[in-house]
Design a protein around this motif. Structure first.
Motif, PDB file in Angstrom:
ATOM      1  N   LEU B 148     -36.090   7.404  -1.814  1.00  0.00           N
ATOM      2  CA  LEU B 148     -35.221   6.478  -2.543  1.00  0.00           C
ATOM      3  C   LEU B 148     -36.066   5.420  -3.245  1.00  0.00           C
ATOM      4  O   LEU B 148     -35.779   5.021  -4.371  1.00  0.00           O
ATOM      5  CB  LEU B 148     -34.220   5.827  -1.577  1.00  0.00           C
ATOM      6  CG  LEU B 148     -33.071   5.063  -2.240  1.00  0.00           C
ATOM      7  CD1 LEU B 148     -32.305   5.936  -3.210  1.00  0.00           C
ATOM      8  CD2 LEU B 148     -32.122   4.499  -1.196  1.00  0.00           C
ATOM      9  N   LYS B 149     -37.109   5.018  -2.563  1.00  0.00           N
ATOM     10  CA  LYS B 149     -38.037   4.067  -3.165  1.00  0.00           C
ATOM     11  C   LYS B 149     -38.679   4.700  -4.409  1.00  0.00           C
ATOM     12  O   LYS B 149     -38.810   4.059  -5.459  1.00  0.00           O
ATOM     13  CB  LYS B 149     -39.110   3.697  -2.147  1.00  0.00           C
ATOM     14  CG  LYS B 149     -39.856   2.457  -2.501  1.00  0.00           C
ATOM     15  CD  LYS B 149     -40.888   2.133  -1.428  1.00  0.00           C
ATOM     16  CE  LYS B 149     -41.898   1.141  -1.963  1.00  0.00           C
ATOM     17  NZ  LYS B 149     -43.197   1.285  -1.317  1.00  0.00           N
ATOM     18  N   GLY B 150     -39.037   5.971  -4.260  1.00  0.00           N
ATOM     19  CA  GLY B 150     -39.607   6.710  -5.384  1.00  0.00           C
ATOM     20  C   GLY B 150     -38.625   6.827  -6.532  1.00  0.00           C
ATOM     21  O   GLY B 150     -38.991   6.678  -7.706  1.00  0.00           O
ATOM     22  N   ALA B 151     -37.357   7.061  -6.193  1.00  0.00           N
ATOM     23  CA  ALA B 151     -36.325   7.162  -7.231  1.00  0.00           C
ATOM     24  C   ALA B 151     -36.230   5.830  -7.986  1.00  0.00           C
ATOM     25  O   ALA B 151     -36.027   5.800  -9.202  1.00  0.00           O
ATOM     26  CB  ALA B 151     -34.979   7.528  -6.605  1.00  0.00           C
ATOM     27  N   GLY B 152     -36.393   4.734  -7.254  1.00  0.00           N
ATOM     28  CA  GLY B 152     -36.375   3.408  -7.889  1.00  0.00           C
ATOM     29  C   GLY B 152     -37.490   3.274  -8.917  1.00  0.00           C
ATOM     30  O   GLY B 152     -37.255   2.830 -10.049  1.00  0.00           O
ATOM     31  N   SER B 153     -38.693   3.681  -8.533  1.00  0.00           N
ATOM     32  CA  SER B 153     -39.808   3.598  -9.486  1.00  0.00           C
ATOM     33  C   SER B 153     -39.537   4.479 -10.701  1.00  0.00           C
ATOM     34  O   SER B 153     -39.809   4.093 -11.838  1.00  0.00           O
ATOM     35  CB  SER B 153     -41.114   4.073  -8.848  1.00  0.00           C
ATOM     36  OG  SER B 153     -41.270   3.499  -7.599  1.00  0.00           O
TER      37      SER B 153
END
Lengths: 74, 412
Positions: B148-153
């Motif tokens: 999810l953090k990756g999706a944010g980036s």
């Protein structure tokens, strides 16, 4: 809030569970259309003029009785 | 799964690829939306994914349907994504989807018109949902959830693609709202700041130009941020905007807006009507409101405590705790009015021991010193006008407007 950056990596693992956002706004449909609310069709929402001088409600009457129960000692 | 022949499986995959290339060449965004909606589990997509898993070799399939080569790597990653999604390999499915999204924005960047904007919305949404599911899979196998953090980036990158002068810029707010949902879920709300600054100060953006649906979502989230930062006047403005413009049929969303707007309004002494609380089933605020009306400190504490979990989780607990001063103000006002009825000439002198007595009646044990401290605070916060006769232990109230109305200035 800038300090959160540092602690972030350490606590990351638990965060997904702990920070579940209960109040995630529901997704609107991509083409969702609606009319703005019509004025006056809704009930009254807010009251800002409630702080009156009325002391005839139950709570105030009890308070009054309580304050008068013993004469004030000077 | 019902029996599926190889021939039928081939046909289904070819059909998907055909629709995909057709949708792009005819700029049919509705079809594209459907073809990209991995998590929608539509019957067409499910049967397509079953076919993929029967045939397995996606690489070869894509080559067979070479017509779609104009789409670069888009088909390959999409097929891998669907295949894994259907098998329940959610991490792999997310990876493939991110690669697909990357390939798609390369193409999207080159299209001058904004015809495919809605398809980009679908991608942004799916990316978030698939990342959430992938993280759940990771967490359950004891690994660190980070998708999810990756999706944010990744979505920040998408934001960058949209933040230009052209017609695609109206899509920037949708992506922003998806980012908010990610940051709130991860508890990294400070990351909202840079994208907010961009939306609110960049000259390319005109807030009124964005779709209403995104404006409402944006105002809800930025309003919540203002509550967290105790900027109640800004919080009121934003949440009120969201409330006013939200689709009236979206009951859950309206309720969520009110969950934050009500404590903000309460902080300056504006009460939600009973109608409003009932209509939206926000009964947890009922006793809080009643406590304010009465000046009943005990009831306030009970009401806040009773729903402590809920209030702590939504972050409004501190706001509600601070209502105590208002309740003290109200209680002292009542004492003042009762005294006035008895003897108008002495009403403006309120003995501390009278207040102690009233509190004792409410089963709150406080001594004169503690009450003195509270009164000083009320005077300091401009909730009471008057001064303090320390020796005689009397609060002397101003003869004019001794209990000023609240504004956002003294609400904090």
């Amino acid at each position: 809030m800038a300090t959160e950056d540092k602690s972030q990596t350490a606590t990351e693992e638990v965060k997904v569970d702990l920070f579940e956002d209960d109040d995630e706004f529901e997704e609107f449909e991509i083409n969702e259309e609606w009319d703005d609310k019509e004025e006056g069709t809704e009930g009254q929402q807010w009251e800002d003029d409630w702080d009156d001088d009325d002391v005839t409600d139950d709570f105030s009457l009890q308070l009054k009785r309580e304050l008068e129960s013993q004469p004030d000692k000077k | 799964m019902a029996y599926l022949s190889m021939g039928e499986a081939h046909r289904r995959v070819a059909e998907y690829l055909h629709r995909l290339s057709d949708a792009v060449s005819s700029q049919d965004v509705n079809s594209l939306n459907h073809l990209f909606s991995v998590s929608s589990n539509s019957p067409f997509l499910l049967s397509f994914a079953d076919a993929l898993n029967l045939l397995q070799d996606t690489n070869r399939l894509v080559k067979l349907a070479d017509k779609s080569s104009q789409l670069g790597e888009i088909p390959l990653h999409l097929l891998t994504c669907f295949q894994n999604y259907r098998l329940g390999n959610l991490v792999d499915s997310y990876h493939a989807f991110e690669k697909f999204a990357n390939a798609f924005i390369q193409e999207f960047r080159n299209w001058e018109s904004a015809w495919a904007l809605e398809a980009l919305y679908v991608i942004a949404y799916e990316l978030r949902i698939l990342a959430e599911r992938a993280d759940r899979e990771l967490a359950s196998s004891g690994k660190s959830p980070e998708k999810l953090k990756g999706a944010g980036s990744f979505l920040m990158k998408v934001f960058g693609v949209l933040a230009g002068k052209g017609p695609k810029r109206v899509g920037a707010l949708y992506v922003t709202c998806q980012l908010f949902k990610i940051y709130f879920k991860l508890g990294t709300v400070h990351l909202c700041r840079s994208v907010i600054r961009s939306i609110e100060t960049a000259r390319i953006f005109d807030f009124e130009e964005f779709p209403r649906r995104d404006k409402v979502t944006y105002m809800y989230y930025t309003g919540r941020l203002e509550v967290l930062n105790e900027n109640f006047s800004a919080a009121d403005r934003k949440l009120s905007y969201a409330l006013e413009h939200c689709n009236p049929l979206r009951e859950n969303n309206i309720r969520m807006i009110l969950k934050y707007l009500i404590p903000v309004k309460l902080s300056i002494g504006i009460l939600p009507s009973d109608w409003l609380l009932q209509r939206h089933n926000l009964v947890e605020y009922r006793d809080v409101v009643l406590a304010l009306r009465r000046g009943d400190l005990r009831l306030l504490r009970q009401a806040v405590q009773e729903h402590e979990d809920r209030f702590l989780r939504s972050g409004v607990y501190l706001v509600l705790e601070k209502l105590e001063l208002q309740v003290y103000q109200r209680l002292i006002k009542k004492i003042y009015i009762i005294q006035k009825q008895k003897d108008p000439s002495k009403a403006h002198q309120v003995k501390l021991e009278v207040i102690v007595k009233a509190l004792k009646w409410l089963q709150l044990d406080m001594d004169v010193d503690e009450v003195e401290c509270i009164i000083s605070n009320l005077i300091y916060k401009d909730l009471i006008k008057g001064y303090f006769a320390h020796k005689s232990k009397v609060a002397v109230l101003s003869k004019q407007d001794p209990f000023p109305k609240l504004t956002y200035k003294n609400a904090v």
